[in-house]
Design an enzyme around this catalytic site. Sequence first.
Site, mmCIF file in Angstrom:
data_model
loop_
_atom_site.group_PDB
_atom_site.id
_atom_site.type_symbol
_atom_site.label_atom_id
_atom_site.label_comp_id
_atom_site.label_asym_id
_atom_site.label_seq_id
_atom_site.Cartn_x
_atom_site.Cartn_y
_atom_site.Cartn_z
ATOM 1 N N LYS A 102 0.922 -1.389 0.132
ATOM 2 C CA LYS A 102 0.091 -0.091 -0.027
ATOM 3 C C LYS A 102 0.899 1.154 -0.092
ATOM 4 O O LYS A 102 2.060 1.175 0.035
ATOM 5 C CB LYS A 102 -1.022 -0.251 1.049
ATOM 6 C CG LYS A 102 -2.104 -1.169 0.982
ATOM 7 C CD LYS A 102 -2.607 -0.816 -0.133
ATOM 8 C CE LYS A 102 -3.779 -1.920 -0.217
ATOM 9 N NZ LYS A 102 -5.400 -1.496 -0.666
ATOM 10 N N HIS A 152 -1.757 3.180 -6.736
ATOM 11 C CA HIS A 152 -3.057 3.802 -7.033
ATOM 12 C C HIS A 152 -2.974 5.307 -7.393
ATOM 13 O O HIS A 152 -3.590 6.269 -7.049
ATOM 14 C CB HIS A 152 -3.739 3.750 -5.682
ATOM 15 C CG HIS A 152 -4.262 2.388 -5.183
ATOM 16 N ND1 HIS A 152 -4.859 1.506 -6.065
ATOM 17 C CD2 HIS A 152 -3.671 1.843 -4.194
ATOM 18 C CE1 HIS A 152 -5.222 0.509 -5.150
ATOM 19 N NE2 HIS A 152 -4.328 0.618 -4.266
#
Length: 376
Positions: free
Chosen positions: A78, A96
């Site tokens: 992440k 992302h």
Amino acid sequence: MTDTPHLWLRAECKPFEKRTALAPTICKELLDQGFKITVEKSPERIFDDSEYAALGLPLVEAGSWTSAPADAYIVALKELPDATTPLTHRHIMFGHCFKGQDGSAELLRRFQAGHGTLLDLEFLQDDRGTRVAAFGYYAGYAGAAMGLEAWAYRQLHGAAGTKALAHPKVDPFPNEQALIAHVKQLLAEAEQKTGMAPSLFVMGALGRCGRGACDFATAVGLPETAITRWDINETKKGGPFPEICDRAVFVNCIYLTQKIAPFLTFAELEAAGPNRSLSILVDVSCDPNNPNNPIPVYKEYSFFDQPVNYLPVNAAGCADLGVIAIDHLPTLLPREASESYGRQLLPTLIDLRSFGPVWKRAEQKFRDVTQAVLKA
Ligand SMILES: NC(=O)c1ccc[n+]([C@@H]2O[C@H](COP(=O)([O-])OP(=O)(O)OC[C@H]3O[C@@H](n4cnc5c(N)ncnc54)[C@H](O)[C@@H]3O)[C@@H](O)[C@H]2O)c1
């Protein structure tokens, strides 16, 4: 390129994230292939630091990747901690930031400033464009678990299932046996109290998430007759599908690529009336803000600390609809999810030695997106 790449396992900094890209079993295989691995200590990670130390891997402080050797690949799942400092390394993670997400330009600018590279896990694809590794199976597995758990909880505490509830926080489970035992127990208690057993409708049943959802239902003892498996063939005629209201839990697992007719709207929920079976909707696909979302009955994500949002269905005597829309479901089973993901990723990691086509494409994707975003 080097025959002995150095992987630096970064400690995750996202709260509650217990998964890792490099489980100890995966590290062991990489060591056998001649890789060098450094592990940042992490009290959150599902695998204890001692499991890495037992492999003879050096343990370093969380966050020390900033001073890792220049040739190390910084590996994590992440996001990076918030900062503005330039990024000089090659990072392997889910960034992302390739689809215009919030904060994309800022992150790409940091890479540009430091001449670093993002090798995005989402864009590691084979030559047919298929992702080499994905968390889908355990997302569906966890989604079905959460849905059946919420259904049982509602039977036990929800005044015959008609009253909105504050569903308690759900913590990650140490392993899948513990999760299965927990849900089985609740289902047994619910059946004892109400005489009812649940049924499940899985949409996208042939995909990774869908298979995981069906497997969980089977693992907790739902008979095949209680599981409806639909995929692209069954939805060809176009929605909405009132059949969804006839099952206790609906788990949506499709991969949305285009606008399609909705699967379920309030009209079907209202038409089903007070005897509606559907109690819990789990949107594993979780596209609440996508204008093409095929389940346009809700807008809010939910989270493990408040997993179920209840929506009123405005027709006489109709029960609320419980909605679970958590976008990090595999976190429920961090051990199995990490093992499974790492196992899928392993051949590609080994291929770092020659920086093969999967990595070259990912690098090119990063260059293309960076150029497009920062030029705009
Ligand atoms: N919530 C989470 O934590 C989480 C985690 C991982 C993945 N996901 C999401 O789950 C979704 C599915 O991922 P996957 O890896 O299982 O994808 P996948 O490609 O393996 O499977 C998708 C399935 O959906 C089916 N499908 C597509 N359109 C359909 C339609 N109109 N009607 C019926 N079936 C249809 C496909 O035929 C396929 O079988 C993705 O959107 C992914 O981003 C969510």
